[in-house]
Each structure stands twice: as C-alpha cells, then as structure tokens.
Design a protein around this motif. Sequence first.
Motif, PDB file in Angstrom:
ATOM      1  N   PHE A 107       0.840  -1.163   0.052  1.00 51.92           N
ATOM      2  CA  PHE A 107      -0.111  -0.047   0.033  1.00 51.92           C
ATOM      3  C   PHE A 107       0.830   1.232   0.032  1.00 51.92           C
ATOM      4  N   ALA A 108       2.304   1.176  -0.208  1.00 56.60           N
ATOM      5  CA  ALA A 108       2.886   2.177  -0.177  1.00 56.60           C
ATOM      6  C   ALA A 108       2.778   3.390  -1.196  1.00 56.60           C
ATOM      7  N   ALA A 109       2.067   3.039  -2.166  1.00 57.64           N
ATOM      8  CA  ALA A 109       1.891   4.058  -3.158  1.00 57.64           C
ATOM      9  C   ALA A 109       0.972   5.106  -2.582  1.00 57.64           C
ATOM     10  N   PHE A 110       0.148   4.893  -1.557  1.00 63.01           N
ATOM     11  CA  PHE A 110      -0.989   5.722  -0.913  1.00 63.01           C
ATOM     12  C   PHE A 110      -0.056   6.846  -0.111  1.00 63.01           C
ATOM     13  N   ALA A 111       0.975   6.187   0.246  1.00 60.34           N
ATOM     14  CA  ALA A 111       1.694   7.113   1.145  1.00 60.34           C
ATOM     15  C   ALA A 111       2.353   8.156   0.305  1.00 60.34           C
ATOM     16  N   LEU A 112       2.644   7.560  -0.868  1.00 56.50           N
ATOM     17  CA  LEU A 112       3.432   8.567  -2.053  1.00 56.50           C
ATOM     18  C   LEU A 112       2.530   9.561  -2.482  1.00 56.50           C
ATOM     19  N   ALA A 113       1.189   9.055  -2.692  1.00 57.40           N
ATOM     20  CA  ALA A 113       0.208   9.995  -3.247  1.00 57.40           C
ATOM     21  C   ALA A 113      -0.455  10.955  -2.100  1.00 57.40           C
ATOM     22  N   ASP A 114      -0.083  10.667  -0.719  1.00 64.88           N
ATOM     23  CA  ASP A 114      -0.586  11.444   0.229  1.00 64.88           C
ATOM     24  C   ASP A 114       0.486  12.782   0.396  1.00 64.88           C
ATOM     25  N   PRO A 115      -0.206  13.755   0.109  1.00 65.23           N
ATOM     26  CA  PRO A 115       0.996  15.123   0.439  1.00 65.23           C
ATOM     27  C   PRO A 115       1.421  15.189   1.618  1.00 65.23           C
ATOM     28  N   ARG A 116       0.865  14.604   2.707  1.00 71.05           N
ATOM     29  CA  ARG A 116       1.370  14.690   4.070  1.00 71.05           C
ATOM     30  C   ARG A 116       2.594  13.815   4.056  1.00 71.05           C
ATOM     31  N   PHE A 117       3.001  12.659   3.329  1.00 70.67           N
ATOM     32  CA  PHE A 117       3.827  12.134   3.583  1.00 70.67           C
ATOM     33  C   PHE A 117       4.735  11.803   2.698  1.00 70.67           C
ATOM     34  N   GLY A 118       4.605  11.216   1.375  1.00 76.07           N
ATOM     35  CA  GLY A 118       5.704  10.574   0.412  1.00 76.07           C
ATOM     36  C   GLY A 118       6.347   9.534   1.080  1.00 76.07           C
TER      37      GLY A 118
ATOM     38  N   ASP B   4       2.891   7.462 -16.097  1.00 74.35           N
ATOM     39  CA  ASP B   4       1.893   8.418 -16.157  1.00 74.35           C
ATOM     40  C   ASP B   4       1.775   8.881 -14.824  1.00 74.35           C
ATOM     41  N   SER B   5       1.897   8.006 -13.761  1.00 77.18           N
ATOM     42  CA  SER B   5       1.852   8.665 -12.364  1.00 77.18           C
ATOM     43  C   SER B   5       3.004   9.449 -12.218  1.00 77.18           C
ATOM     44  N   ILE B   6       4.387   9.225 -12.508  1.00 78.81           N
ATOM     45  CA  ILE B   6       5.308  10.161 -12.628  1.00 78.81           C
ATOM     46  C   ILE B   6       4.854  11.674 -12.905  1.00 78.81           C
ATOM     47  N   GLU B   7       4.265  11.571 -14.249  1.00 75.75           N
ATOM     48  CA  GLU B   7       3.942  12.635 -14.809  1.00 75.75           C
ATOM     49  C   GLU B   7       2.772  13.644 -14.300  1.00 75.75           C
ATOM     50  N   ASP B   8       1.787  12.787 -13.519  1.00 79.63           N
ATOM     51  CA  ASP B   8       0.445  13.548 -12.912  1.00 79.63           C
ATOM     52  C   ASP B   8       0.901  13.747 -11.547  1.00 79.63           C
ATOM     53  N   GLY B   9       2.013  13.068 -11.038  1.00 78.47           N
ATOM     54  CA  GLY B   9       2.215  13.492  -9.525  1.00 78.47           C
ATOM     55  C   GLY B   9       1.230  12.596  -8.721  1.00 78.47           C
ATOM     56  N   MET B  10       0.871  11.330  -9.232  1.00 84.38           N
ATOM     57  CA  MET B  10      -0.182  10.423  -8.400  1.00 84.38           C
ATOM     58  C   MET B  10      -1.276  11.019  -8.370  1.00 84.38           C
ATOM     59  N   ALA B  11      -1.745  11.986  -9.155  1.00 82.72           N
ATOM     60  CA  ALA B  11      -3.087  12.709  -9.184  1.00 82.72           C
ATOM     61  C   ALA B  11      -4.120  11.508  -9.479  1.00 82.72           C
ATOM     62  N   SER B  12      -3.938  10.519 -10.281  1.00 80.53           N
ATOM     63  CA  SER B  12      -5.127   9.756 -10.673  1.00 80.53           C
ATOM     64  C   SER B  12      -5.352   8.663  -9.662  1.00 80.53           C
ATOM     65  N   VAL B  13      -4.204   8.417  -8.799  1.00 76.06           N
ATOM     66  CA  VAL B  13      -4.664   7.528  -7.626  1.00 76.06           C
ATOM     67  C   VAL B  13      -5.133   8.397  -6.480  1.00 76.06           C
ATOM     68  N   ARG B  14      -4.536   9.474  -6.171  1.00 76.97           N
ATOM     69  CA  ARG B  14      -4.895  10.174  -4.817  1.00 76.97           C
ATOM     70  C   ARG B  14      -6.358  10.632  -5.076  1.00 76.97           C
TER      71      ARG B  14
END
Length: 384
Positions: free
Chosen positions: A192-203, A273-283
Amino acid sequence: MTEHLLDLTQHEIQALKTRFNLADAHTHQQQSPGQREIVQALPALWYEAEESRQADLEDRFKEVFFRLHGQNSVRAESTMLSYAASISTLVAGMYLRRNEISVSLVEPCFDNLPDVLRNVGVHPVPIPEDTLHDADRIYDRLAEAVTTDALFLVDPNNPTGFSLLSHGRKGFEEVIRYCVDHDKLFVVDLCFAAFALADPRFGRFDLYQLLDTSGVRYIALEDTGKTWPLQDAKCALLTCSRDLHEDVYNIHTSVLLDVSPFVLNFLARYVEDSIEDGMASVRDVITRNRETALKTLEGSLLEHLEPTVNVSVAWFRITDDTIKASELQAHLTAYEVYVLPGTYFYWNEPERGERYVRIALARDPQEFAQSLTRLREAVDSYGA
C-alpha cells in the motif's frame, strides 16, 4: 451463507457477484485521461513487447517503479518479480519455513498474510499494531513483545491505514535498530506504499538506503495491484538484503519463470503516467470517495477511524456495542451491499474484529456514491 466462508478472499469472491461491492480493495475505478491513452495504445505495446528482450522489460519496469517511489538506491539485481503479491509472500514464507524462522506478524492485517504463512508451515505470533504507535517507545515495546526470529510488518497497514511514516524517518529507524540489535529478520509488506506516496502529508524516503546501510537482514514486498485500474494485470516485487538473496532467489525460481512481458510493458507506462501527474489519478479518486463515505455515513452507527495514510480502504468502528460486525455484514448482503467484517483482519483474535468493518474506496465515484447511499439505507434499517 457468508458465515461459512473461510477467509476474506472468499468473501471478496462473493462480493464480485453483488451489485454494491464495497469489499475487495482491487481497483475498479475508471481510467484517467492519461490512462485511456495507454489503453488505446495496447496493440502497439503488445508488438513492442514481442520485439523486446524479457530482461530489458524487467529492468525498465524496476527502474520506473522505484523512480516513482523515490527508492533510488535499490539494486535491480536484488529485486525479483512475480505476477501477484501473494506469490511474493509465498516465496518469503517458504524461505522462513526452510530456515525454521519463527515470525511475529502485526495484528490486525489482511488475513491473506497469516494464511499464506500457515499454508507453508509457518505459524505467526501476533504483535499488536499499537506497539508501533509511539515513536519513543517502539524499540522498548518490540524488545518486550517479540519472542520470535523475525518481525513482519505491513506499512501502510491494511485495514487501518497506520504507517510508521507518521513518525517521519524515526519509525522505521527504530524498528530497524531493534532488528539489528536483536538479530531479527525484518519482513515488510509495502503493497500500500503508493498511497503514502500519493498523500501530500507523507511521500516516501529512500527506505532501501536505510535498510542496506543498517546491516539488517530484510525482505521487502511491493506491488502494483492496488494502485492502478489494471483489470488485475499486475506485478509484485520482492527485494531482499544481499545475505539472503541467493537462498530467496533459488526458491523464487522454483515457483515461476517470469511475469508477462506485455504486462511489464504496459505497467511501465502506467507508472510513467503517475510520475507525470504526480500520482493525481490515484490520490483524487480515493480522496473523493473517502469524503463521500464520511458525509454519507455521518451520524450512523458506523464511525470512521481516521487513517495515518489515505489508503484505498476505510476502517469503521461500530458504535453500538450490541451489534457484531459479522451480523451487520450478513444484514447488509440482503440489501446487495457487501463490506468486509473486521473479524478476519484480527487473524489471531477474531472476536476483537467484531467492532469493525472495512469499506473499499477504489471505485468509480458515481457508482461509489450510489453504493454508499444504499449502505446508509441498509445500516439505518438494522434492528428497525
């Protein structure tokens, strides 16, 4: 009847037949604009994969995956690929069994982990998640609680969303310091680490740099399956310390040869694609659906428990002490709504899980809103 099902996966199989499926955490949302372009290019990606070397596709996938996650110190040769996280877990479990390594596993967590371990003859001992909640006490509490050869954590945890990242680097540093000082193998599920990456509080910071410079023996599991809407075409990654690599690799090759080159090719495009959109599609879809769930269920008997990381599942406590999760879940199925009871996540003490239910968030927002409306109707009718 749902009470006769043996595990959460069997529940999820039943949920796939249900109109309002809020059970499995697999990604069922629609494609983002960038992802639709990838889907349109699938024929070209197929032929590109046909003309490429397997090793080149593997190296490219590993490079873009770890670049997205900021894990730039990973050595490509230390990472093994499989087509599902369960396979990577199986390999890790076989290594533990072959070397007679006893394991402490966090509780609660998804029941697939203890089930896979038990199926290969490893019988985990529970370590409560709250052992990790106070950064200043992690080391001492682990020293008091762990009586096994290995420590197996899930970060961020499924279903609670707790992460050691809530302590910055210190959480992982304290766990690893404990493992080094006490000669424990550290196994960590990072699916589930991608969600930490997508969460602006963490990365994410470069955890592998910390692992490799600490001298700890470790096995780390990562995945794509819960991150992007891939129709369950996915790839999992198993990375281990140098001293374990030969033994783990020999087990891994006894289980499978490779991951589909076509899957690796188009997965790499999703990662890019997620590198380009900064994980926006996931977040964005997870954030929107969590807000919908909170708003729709406000004032009901389900109380949302705020996660550390905005993961793709929501954990709710039942506020009425007389209502059990298993009974409520059975009631909801009569309304064609399927959620997961907390009993299976508390894999050692199922009764403790009767206070909780889990709701999956990775859904099309419009369909999710309809499901939550139906869920609220069903919840309000319980006992009426």
